[in-house]
Design a protein around this motif. Sequence first.
Motif, PDB file in Angstrom:
ATOM      1  N   VAL A 103       0.861  -1.315   0.038  1.00  0.00           N
ATOM      2  CA  VAL A 103       0.726  -0.031  -0.312  1.00  0.00           C
ATOM      3  C   VAL A 103       0.994   1.096  -0.030  1.00  0.00           C
ATOM      4  O   VAL A 103       0.765   2.209  -0.336  1.00  0.00           O
ATOM      5  N   VAL A 106       2.397   2.278  -3.160  1.00  0.00           N
ATOM      6  CA  VAL A 106       1.196   2.759  -4.564  1.00  0.00           C
ATOM      7  C   VAL A 106       0.848   3.934  -3.682  1.00  0.00           C
ATOM      8  O   VAL A 106       1.118   5.583  -4.704  1.00  0.00           O
ATOM      9  N   ARG A 107       0.486   4.338  -2.576  1.00  0.00           N
ATOM     10  CA  ARG A 107       0.680   5.965  -1.728  1.00  0.00           C
ATOM     11  C   ARG A 107       1.796   6.563  -1.934  1.00  0.00           C
ATOM     12  O   ARG A 107       1.588   7.915  -2.598  1.00  0.00           O
ATOM     13  N   GLY A 142      -5.816 -11.002   0.668  1.00  0.00           N
ATOM     14  CA  GLY A 142      -7.104 -10.268   0.139  1.00  0.00           C
ATOM     15  C   GLY A 142      -7.545  -9.309   0.311  1.00  0.00           C
ATOM     16  O   GLY A 142      -8.157  -8.379  -0.194  1.00  0.00           O
ATOM     17  N   GLY A 143      -6.975  -8.537   1.912  1.00  0.00           N
ATOM     18  CA  GLY A 143      -6.711  -7.149   1.981  1.00  0.00           C
ATOM     19  C   GLY A 143      -6.124  -5.702   0.791  1.00  0.00           C
ATOM     20  O   GLY A 143      -6.828  -5.227  -0.295  1.00  0.00           O
ATOM     21  N   SER A 146      -8.607  -6.340  -2.565  1.00  0.00           N
ATOM     22  CA  SER A 146      -9.360  -5.696  -2.346  1.00  0.00           C
ATOM     23  C   SER A 146      -8.938  -3.959  -2.479  1.00  0.00           C
ATOM     24  O   SER A 146      -9.680  -2.702  -3.477  1.00  0.00           O
ATOM     25  N   PHE A 147      -8.146  -3.651  -2.411  1.00  0.00           N
ATOM     26  CA  PHE A 147      -7.354  -2.608  -2.073  1.00  0.00           C
ATOM     27  C   PHE A 147      -7.206  -2.104  -3.519  1.00  0.00           C
ATOM     28  O   PHE A 147      -7.366  -0.950  -3.881  1.00  0.00           O
ATOM     29  N   LYS A 149      -8.924  -2.609  -6.086  1.00  0.00           N
ATOM     30  CA  LYS A 149     -10.168  -2.966  -6.633  1.00  0.00           C
ATOM     31  C   LYS A 149     -10.210  -1.113  -6.380  1.00  0.00           C
ATOM     32  O   LYS A 149     -10.992  -0.691  -6.792  1.00  0.00           O
ATOM     33  N   ALA A 150      -9.714  -0.641  -4.778  1.00  0.00           N
ATOM     34  CA  ALA A 150     -10.515   0.457  -4.471  1.00  0.00           C
ATOM     35  C   ALA A 150      -9.422   1.872  -4.952  1.00  0.00           C
ATOM     36  O   ALA A 150     -10.233   2.837  -5.713  1.00  0.00           O
ATOM     37  N   ALA A 151      -8.123   1.253  -5.544  1.00  0.00           N
ATOM     38  CA  ALA A 151      -7.206   2.126  -5.350  1.00  0.00           C
ATOM     39  C   ALA A 151      -7.737   3.052  -6.919  1.00  0.00           C
ATOM     40  O   ALA A 151      -7.210   3.889  -7.633  1.00  0.00           O
ATOM     41  N   LEU A 153     -10.134   3.497  -8.548  1.00  0.00           N
ATOM     42  CA  LEU A 153     -11.234   4.106  -8.503  1.00  0.00           C
ATOM     43  C   LEU A 153     -10.589   5.315  -8.945  1.00  0.00           C
ATOM     44  O   LEU A 153     -11.278   6.562  -8.531  1.00  0.00           O
ATOM     45  N   GLU A 154      -9.376   5.934  -7.914  1.00  0.00           N
ATOM     46  CA  GLU A 154      -9.320   7.460  -7.418  1.00  0.00           C
ATOM     47  C   GLU A 154      -7.119   7.588  -7.979  1.00  0.00           C
ATOM     48  O   GLU A 154      -7.589   8.926  -8.256  1.00  0.00           O
ATOM     49  N   LYS A 156      -5.220   9.017 -10.764  1.00  0.00           N
ATOM     50  CA  LYS A 156      -4.706  10.212 -11.013  1.00  0.00           C
ATOM     51  C   LYS A 156      -4.003   9.925 -12.641  1.00  0.00           C
ATOM     52  O   LYS A 156      -2.994   8.452 -12.684  1.00  0.00           O
TER      53      LYS A 156
ATOM     54  N   PHE B  83      -7.583   9.087  -1.828  1.00  0.00           N
ATOM     55  CA  PHE B  83      -6.530   8.435  -1.054  1.00  0.00           C
ATOM     56  C   PHE B  83      -4.998   8.997  -1.500  1.00  0.00           C
ATOM     57  O   PHE B  83      -4.659   8.499  -0.611  1.00  0.00           O
ATOM     58  N   PRO B 130     -16.399  -1.792  -4.243  1.00  0.00           N
ATOM     59  CA  PRO B 130     -16.060  -0.374  -3.769  1.00  0.00           C
ATOM     60  C   PRO B 130     -16.061   0.587  -4.601  1.00  0.00           C
ATOM     61  O   PRO B 130     -16.710   0.504  -5.303  1.00  0.00           O
ATOM     62  N   THR B 135     -10.427   3.133  -0.171  1.00  0.00           N
ATOM     63  CA  THR B 135      -9.092   2.414  -0.284  1.00  0.00           C
ATOM     64  C   THR B 135      -8.798   1.269   1.533  1.00  0.00           C
ATOM     65  O   THR B 135      -8.212   0.458   1.316  1.00  0.00           O
ATOM     66  N   MET B 139      -9.663  -2.362   2.066  1.00  0.00           N
ATOM     67  CA  MET B 139      -8.644  -3.162   1.875  1.00  0.00           C
ATOM     68  C   MET B 139      -8.708  -4.104   3.872  1.00  0.00           C
ATOM     69  O   MET B 139      -9.281  -5.839   4.278  1.00  0.00           O
ATOM     70  N   GLY B 143      -9.851  -8.365   3.622  1.00  0.00           N
ATOM     71  CA  GLY B 143      -8.136  -8.703   4.867  1.00  0.00           C
ATOM     72  C   GLY B 143      -9.756  -9.777   5.615  1.00  0.00           C
ATOM     73  O   GLY B 143      -9.273 -10.782   5.852  1.00  0.00           O
ATOM     74  N   SER B 146     -10.916 -12.861   3.690  1.00  0.00           N
ATOM     75  CA  SER B 146     -10.097 -13.982   3.298  1.00  0.00           C
ATOM     76  C   SER B 146      -9.137 -14.939   4.359  1.00  0.00           C
ATOM     77  O   SER B 146      -9.753 -16.115   4.811  1.00  0.00           O
TER      78      SER B 146
END
Lengths: 214, 214
Positions: A103, A106-107, A142-143, A146-147, A149-151, A153-154, A156, B83, B130, B135, B139, B143, B146
């Motif tokens: 994370v 990416v952040r 698993g976290g 989902s991260f 997929k969520a990231a 969306l945002e 740039k 994010f 999401p 994010t 996540m 998590g 799983s």
Amino acid sequence: MKEQANILNGVIMKILIIGGKGTIGKKVSEHLSKKHEIVIGGRNSGDVSVDIADSQSIKRMFESIGNVDAVICIAGEAKWAAFDSMTEKDFYIGLNSKLMGQVNLVRIGQNYLNSGGSFTLTTGILADHPVALTTSAAMVNGGIHSFVKAASLELKNGIRINVVSSGLVEDAVQQYGTYFPGHNPIPMRKVINGYVKSVEGKGTGEIIRMYDNC
Amino acid sequence: MKEQANILNGVIMKILIIGGKGTIGKKVSEHLSKKHEIVIGGRNSGDVSVDIADSQSIKRMFESIGNVDAVICIAGEAKWAAFDSMTEKDFYIGLNSKLMGQVNLVRIGQNYLNSGGSFTLTTGILADHPVALTTSAAMVNGGIHSFVKAASLELKNGIRINVVSSGLVEDAVQQYGTYFPGHNPIPMRKVINGYVKSVEGKGTGEIIRMYDNC
């Protein structure tokens, strides 16, 4: 605009591969180096030193290598042990390393990616089909799914993000096979293709699964 | 063997509901109290005080109430924010509370559950679908999904574990609706049934999804 054009034509990209000397990483690096410029990051080997469990180390790495077109992470650890023996602290090994390490990559890294660049993270089949001893490793994987997929969306500037989730790779069967009863090993060429699909393809928010009997 | 018999006959169970005074929790508690003995745990309300982000507090709670037949957790927080504004510390709010809070509840609580008992955790649609600003929340939910699958392989004495993952519940539409464009609200009676299915059913390792347009 050189970097942007390079990405669009699918020609030479500057790709940072963290964990590029590991079991999977060395094969992915070898394959991608035929076409692209590769920078390998690692704790004890490679072109640039980085410990993804330390966000300051991630920042120093990007400051040192500058902008890139793609970041691949095939690094991060989590403790494997029987659930009834796992301490709270044991769970944080995976949370701080394989989960927040990726994370934070990416952040922080979103500020060092060229327009249209990509992140490719790594998880594994445990996210969807865990085996015994993997409450922490499965959770972390698993976290990340989902991260991602969520990231997606945002992020740039056309920056993409995907994750490669493979079953037990054939090169790791000797070391880890007994933990995965009845799992069909995944050929390394398929795993490599997961990374190629993410880096050279156009998809984002994808969990690129390579499983074989579930 | 009283508790075991009760579970098998599906009659009276002693059920601990953490977050039993919240939006979803109060409806679940109300429904289950018609048939079972309910103990509500919460930070500021309920029968027993607990902060799931503090594992010592979880331990004190179980020491205080003794063994139970089922634990339901409808508590835990995670930060919602863009994010590119999320700090490393922001991510740890969700990791320490909604993620490790629920893991610690199972890790510690497995020693206080009667044979054949169950854990029911709570996540939400963000794990799979999401929306912007999630994010961290996505996540954490992924998590837990799983983790539940992995823990179900290892829990002993017939103890089961499931997780209820609902879309935006109708009772939360006024407060959160704008964050979920186009999402169909999930009727509260369906969400309640998710918890009933986990507690009174026989399944384990299940992600009980209640989504409606994806």
